[in-house]
Design an enzyme around this catalytic site. Structure first.
Site, short mmCIF file in Angstrom:
data_model
loop_
_atom_site.label_atom_id
_atom_site.label_comp_id
_atom_site.label_asym_id
_atom_site.label_seq_id
_atom_site.Cartn_x
_atom_site.Cartn_y
_atom_site.Cartn_z
N TRP A 106 -2.95 9.56 2.70
CA TRP A 106 -1.84 10.33 3.28
C TRP A 106 -2.13 11.82 3.33
O TRP A 106 -1.54 12.61 2.61
CB TRP A 106 -0.55 10.04 2.49
CG TRP A 106 0.63 9.97 3.39
CD1 TRP A 106 1.26 11.02 3.98
CD2 TRP A 106 1.30 8.79 3.84
NE1 TRP A 106 2.29 10.56 4.77
CE2 TRP A 106 2.34 9.21 4.70
CE3 TRP A 106 1.13 7.42 3.60
CZ2 TRP A 106 3.20 8.31 5.31
CZ3 TRP A 106 1.98 6.53 4.21
CH2 TRP A 106 3.01 6.97 5.06
N ALA B 136 0.86 -1.18 0.00
CA ALA B 136 0.00 0.00 0.00
C ALA B 136 0.89 1.23 0.00
O ALA B 136 2.11 1.12 -0.05
CB ALA B 136 -0.88 -0.02 1.23
N THR B 137 0.26 2.41 0.04
CA THR B 137 1.03 3.67 0.04
C THR B 137 2.07 3.67 1.16
O THR B 137 1.73 3.46 2.32
CB THR B 137 0.07 4.84 0.23
OG1 THR B 137 -1.03 4.68 -0.65
CG2 THR B 137 0.77 6.15 -0.04
N GLN B 138 3.33 3.90 0.80
CA GLN B 138 4.38 3.95 1.80
C GLN B 138 4.78 5.39 2.09
O GLN B 138 5.41 5.68 3.09
CB GLN B 138 5.62 3.21 1.29
CG GLN B 138 5.36 1.78 0.90
CD GLN B 138 5.22 0.90 2.12
OE1 GLN B 138 6.07 0.90 2.99
NE2 GLN B 138 4.12 0.15 2.19
N GLN B 139 4.49 6.28 1.17
CA GLN B 139 4.86 7.68 1.32
C GLN B 139 4.01 8.51 0.36
O GLN B 139 3.53 7.98 -0.65
CB GLN B 139 6.34 7.87 0.97
CG GLN B 139 6.66 7.42 -0.44
CD GLN B 139 8.14 7.52 -0.76
OE1 GLN B 139 8.85 8.33 -0.17
NE2 GLN B 139 8.61 6.70 -1.68
#
Lengths: 270, 250
Positions: free
Chosen positions: A149, A32-35
């Site tokens: 995020w 999934a989104t890491q950053q």
């Protein structure tokens, strides 16, 4: 020479070596989104006697690169609340579509509930309701290890028709304050806004003009100091009469005189 | 042996365009004891006639609290009503959790309407054998809705369902003009009088068999709204209304 269509347009193995397929990640866990990738910087907002003022610049950065200079990060909800997004821009756009759906559903409901007497209050989803909902959405996504995020500010009114301002972040952490700022603004703008509205009582004494001026000053400080910011910004004022959103404001009366006095870091040896 | 060939399931139309299973479910509502609901500009009231299956048993509850601001009165199969009431409670609670506000009354009613309609269009399912009167307050004021096993829902100013409810409806129709401006107490008295109309001869409203549920919202001069949470009154709590309310004009 390989003539098969699946080899067309690919670097030739005999020239460049075999393609390293490990980049493709054909196996392994889903990531999934890491950053965040394309990001918006600070959103700042403060309450005043009869509403809330909220602002964010129009920049979407790709890392340190000022990639998109015309991205609107304030979103009006049902003509009565404003949501300001900082953080990942694609997640902002996802949430924006999601809020559009919610607003449409809500508008249909309002039509159903419409009474003949228009002076009666409607059951419209207010800023406090919206903030609670966004908190649930963001917390759900962080619990799925796939966070959206963003840090978000919601400005508007609560059920008691009092000015409402609250924040929620990518972990679902929610809090409220007379003035709020996300990102770099939490360090640079928040102390300035607190000079004017440290408590709810202070905020209730501020006029609209004063609050707008403080927020504009903060936007200027942020542009001076935040290297991911822009002098073009959006500002919205939420009052009982509705939302006044201006999306192409330009920072005025900038003075960079202080810059030459700054010493002590970077490549300077002094 | 069969009354007709088109009533074995709820997915088959009769040649006349009727769905018998749904109509039979509506009959189940008529078997239930009577309940009455009325709204005014400020309050929504439900009253019901409780029945005891036999002399030695207790009286079956007719009015249930769903949430802070909503209650229902039931006529028909109590066990089916429990399923619907549980669903409504869950929905109201989830809405409160997600949005931090009371669910709008029409919203919760639409949801049970959609849920009940599914049972009339899927093979192997059966319609709910219960009708509801849903009373509640929301941002747009007090409301009363009727719910039928077919999934039909409708907003009402006053209504009655259950056995001999026609008599109560006649009373309501006769007095409907007065309801909007009624006070809380006047509204309760009207509802109890309507309920009394549908009693069989030699039966009386007593503290044992009468149940009252009420919710309301009062807006003060300065615009502040005070919501009276939905509450069910049973037993001695209804004694005062029965004693000095039934002979005077509401």
């Amino acid at each position: 020479m390989n003539h098969l269509p699946q080899a067309w347009g690919r670097p030739r193995d005999d020239v460049y070596g075999a393609y390293d397929a490990s980049y493709l990640q054909t196996s392994g866990p889903k990531q999934a989104t890491q950053q965040p990738i394309v990001t918006g910087t600070s959103v700042i907002a403060m309450k005043f006697n009869e509403g809330v003022v909220i602002a964010a610049d129009n920049l979407a950065s790709y890392g340190a690169l000022a990639r998109f200079t015309d991205v609107k990060r304030l979103r009006v909800f049902l003509d009565s609340s404003v949501v300001g997004f900082s953080g990942d821009v694609s997640d902002m756009q996802y949430l924006d579509r999601h809020l559009n759906e919610l607003a449409i559903d809500e508008a249909y409901d309002l039509e159903t509930a419409a009474t003949k007497d228009t002076s009666k209050p409607s059951g419209k989803l207010n800023a406090a309701n919206l903030h609670k909902y966004l908190q649930k959405v963001l917390y759900k996504r962080r619990s799925d290890f796939d966070p959206l995020w963003n840090q978000i500010l919601v400005a508007g009114f609560d059920a008691a028709s009092k000015p409402f301002l609250a924040s929620v972040d990518l972990r679902g952490t929610a809090f409220t304050s007379p003035s709020l700022a996300t990102g770099f603004g939490a360090a640079l703008a928040q102390p300035i806004m607190r000079n004017y509205a440290a408590t709810e009582e202070d905020a209730a004494r501020l006029t609209r003009e004063e609050a707008v001026n403080v927020v504009k000053d903060c936007m200027k400080v942020l542009f001076y100091r935040d290297a991911r910011s822009l002098d073009k910004y959006s500002i919205a004022v939420v009052t009982k009469d509705g939302v006044e959103l201006k999306e192409n404001e330009q920072l005025e009366r900038q003075s960079w005189a202080f810059a030459e006095r700054i010493k002590g870091y970077g490549t300077q040896t002094v | 042996m069969f009354r007709n060939n088109y009533d074995n399931d709820s997915v088959t139309f009769s040649p006349q365009g009727r769905i018998f299973q749904v109509e039979y479910a509506a009959e189940a509502v008529k078997q239930g004891s009577v309940v009455v609901g009325i709204v005014s500009d400020t309050h929504a009231v439900l009253v019901g006639l409780k029945r005891n299956a036999e002399e030695l048993s207790s009286y079956q509850k007719k009015i249930f609290r769903i949430d802070e601001h909503v209650g229902i009165a039931i006529a028909g199969l109590t066990s089916d009503a429990r399923v619907l009431s549980q669903f409504m409670k869950t929905q109201c609670l989830a809405h409160r959790l997600h949005f931090g506000r009371d669910m709008a009354v029409f919203d919760i009613v639409n949801r049970i309407g959609s849920k009940a309609q599914i049972n009339t269009q899927h093979y192997g399912k059966r319609p709910y054998g219960v009708g509801l009167l849903v009373a509640g307050v929301d941002a747009t004021g007090p409301h009363l809705f009727e719910f039928q096993p077919s999934g039909m829902t409708e907003e009402m100013t006053a209504f009655s369902i259950g056995a001999r409810s026609q008599m109560a409806r006649t009373y309501l129709e006769k007095n409907v003009e007065a309801f909007a401006k009624c006070s809380r107490e006047e509204l309760i008295r009207h509802a109890l009088k309507a309920l009394k109309e549908s009693l069989v001869q030699d039966r009386e409203l007593t503290v044992e068999n009468t149940s009252v549920g009420i919710t309301g919202v009062v807006t003060a001069e300065d615009g502040t709204r005070t919501v009276e949470p939905f509450k069910v009154y049973d037993g001695q709590e209804v004694a005062a209304w029965l004693e000095d309310g039934m002979d005077v004009d509401p």
